[in-house]
Design an enzyme around this catalytic site. Sequence first.
Site, PDB file in Angstrom:
ATOM      1  N   SER B  62       0.808  -1.216   0.000  1.00  0.00           N
ATOM      2  CA  SER B  62       0.000   0.000   0.000  1.00  0.00           C
ATOM      3  C   SER B  62       0.846   1.272   0.000  1.00  0.00           C
ATOM      4  O   SER B  62       0.340   2.350  -0.245  1.00  0.00           O
ATOM      5  CB  SER B  62      -0.959   0.006   1.196  1.00  0.00           C
ATOM      6  OG  SER B  62      -0.238   0.290   2.374  1.00  0.00           O
ATOM      7  N   LYS B  99       0.958   3.802   7.507  1.00  0.00           N
ATOM      8  CA  LYS B  99       0.207   4.721   6.633  1.00  0.00           C
ATOM      9  C   LYS B  99       0.873   6.092   6.636  1.00  0.00           C
ATOM     10  O   LYS B  99       1.727   6.374   7.464  1.00  0.00           O
ATOM     11  CB  LYS B  99      -1.233   4.894   7.165  1.00  0.00           C
ATOM     12  CG  LYS B  99      -2.082   3.635   7.120  1.00  0.00           C
ATOM     13  CD  LYS B  99      -2.626   3.407   5.741  1.00  0.00           C
ATOM     14  CE  LYS B  99      -3.405   2.093   5.673  1.00  0.00           C
ATOM     15  NZ  LYS B  99      -3.699   1.713   4.302  1.00  0.00           N
TER      16      LYS B  99
END
Lengths: 417, 143
Positions: B62, B99
């Site tokens: 990601s 993230k």
Amino acid sequence: MIALVDCNSCYASCEQVFRPDLRGKPVIVLSNNDGCIIARSQQAKQLGVPDLQPFFKIEAQLKRHKVHVFSANFRLYGDISNQVMATLRDFSPQVEQYSIDEMFLDFSGMPQDLNDYGMLIKDTLWRHVRMPVGVGIAPTKTLAKLANHAAKKIKDSGVAVLDTPEKWKWLQKRLPITKIWGIGKRLGQRLNALGIHNAYQLAQADARFIRKQSSVNVERTICELNGEPCIALDEQPAPKKEIFVTRSFGQKTSSQEELLRHISRYAAAAAEKLRSQNSLCSSLYLFAFTSEFKPGFYNNSLVMRLPWPSSDSTLIIRYARQGMAQIYRPGALFAKCGIGLLDIRDRQFYQPDLFTPGQDKHTDELMGVIDGINQRFGRDALIFGAEGLTGKWTMRQQRLSPGYTCSWDAVPRIACG
Amino acid sequence: MLIRLQPAAQDLSRQELPLYASRVRAGFPSPADDFIDRPLDLNEFLIKKPAATFFAWAEGDSLRDIGISQGDLLIIDRSAPHVHGAIVVAALDGELTCKILDTRRKQLLSANDEYPPINVDGREDMVIEGVVTHSIKRHLRQV
């Protein structure tokens, strides 16, 4: 002023550092061989999980309450403790690490609001290490210990400052004497017999009279309870005078070969500890026994003198095996054995004499290489043949958490997803 | 006990490379080259606050577009400030995830179109565990 910072449920908290999902849940840690409960998180305590209880007795109950159970992972706890202590050193130029989870900090000459400073320490340890702590601040070490107790038990904030006699007297009246640092159960009973039941009564007692009844240490404790510092910060922890490695076997044994393998392994571990504090030992204390609860209980011990003061694993293992071979008795079902290194001296003060050979340079080099490899590739990367290669003797550690800080294979895996 | 001598077992803290005081030059050697400075310590370069730092392996793709891929080693500092745009390790309902922090929109972002942003405004189960200060990528698989 002196602060005592103490990790809350240290081992259980260490298990939660890399497991945010376990924070706020009941977590317990078991001793070597998964025998006893040695640490409980706050939630486990609230569930009523008893301390130092044999695990097997309450295993089913723990399962019902969804308690998370871990085998003691001392390398992980050691690493996290080091981070805690390193963080604390930033808060005072003078500190004393008192145990794996406690440190005294000298706050003399610090102008700040000490309650705020305590809060800052507590918040920083949570932010930087994820370790919850209690902070007790007072004029003496003994009072700092009491303040720490109060910080955990009474106040929600986790920080307590005892800076006036009114405050510490208030607390002392509510604390039984056995909660005082340095007053154990037996001494507590003796003082009870003299009519002294709580900390306040001890603080008010006649120091000289008490000294006659017990020891000079109690006299110091009384001074400290009244805010007079008598116990200085010991900045340099003294090297250990004795090193013991002892363990119950995962499986009892009547085989001499196996017993010798056990003792070889403990001897190697003890010798490694000895070298890490740069000391030599000249005697070994060896002991073994069978289960106390079974008929035919047998126990024996003996002391072996080494030919010269040594930290050489090969020599220590050889003598340990000789000693253990004498202790061994055919037919006895051994449950536990151990080794103590005695007469330990600091290497730098050792003077070899003319007639004994002493430990040579090659031995030192060899041991250095072994310790280096084991530090680098994990304990047990390089072992002595005498320690054996079967897996039977290893500890029972069925619930061991990964060594998040100890090996590359075990560092946490984090989803980028 | 067998040990696996694999690259993952290398210990960075012992990597020391000698640093020469002057640059390498063709021609006449500098007399200063005789004075070797203190060895370079990779730890010192990568880790500002050892007592607040831990390592982790990245799993998943990601964060592909900012160059973090499966198997990279992340160096995470718990003491670093949670600034806008920082790559963070967050615990979401107890699960660790890596993230990009968007403090303005209160979101956790990915760097890969296939992963939508996660709204964390008012989510009490979101805790930032630390800030990724470096990611280490191995380029030579086998030495």
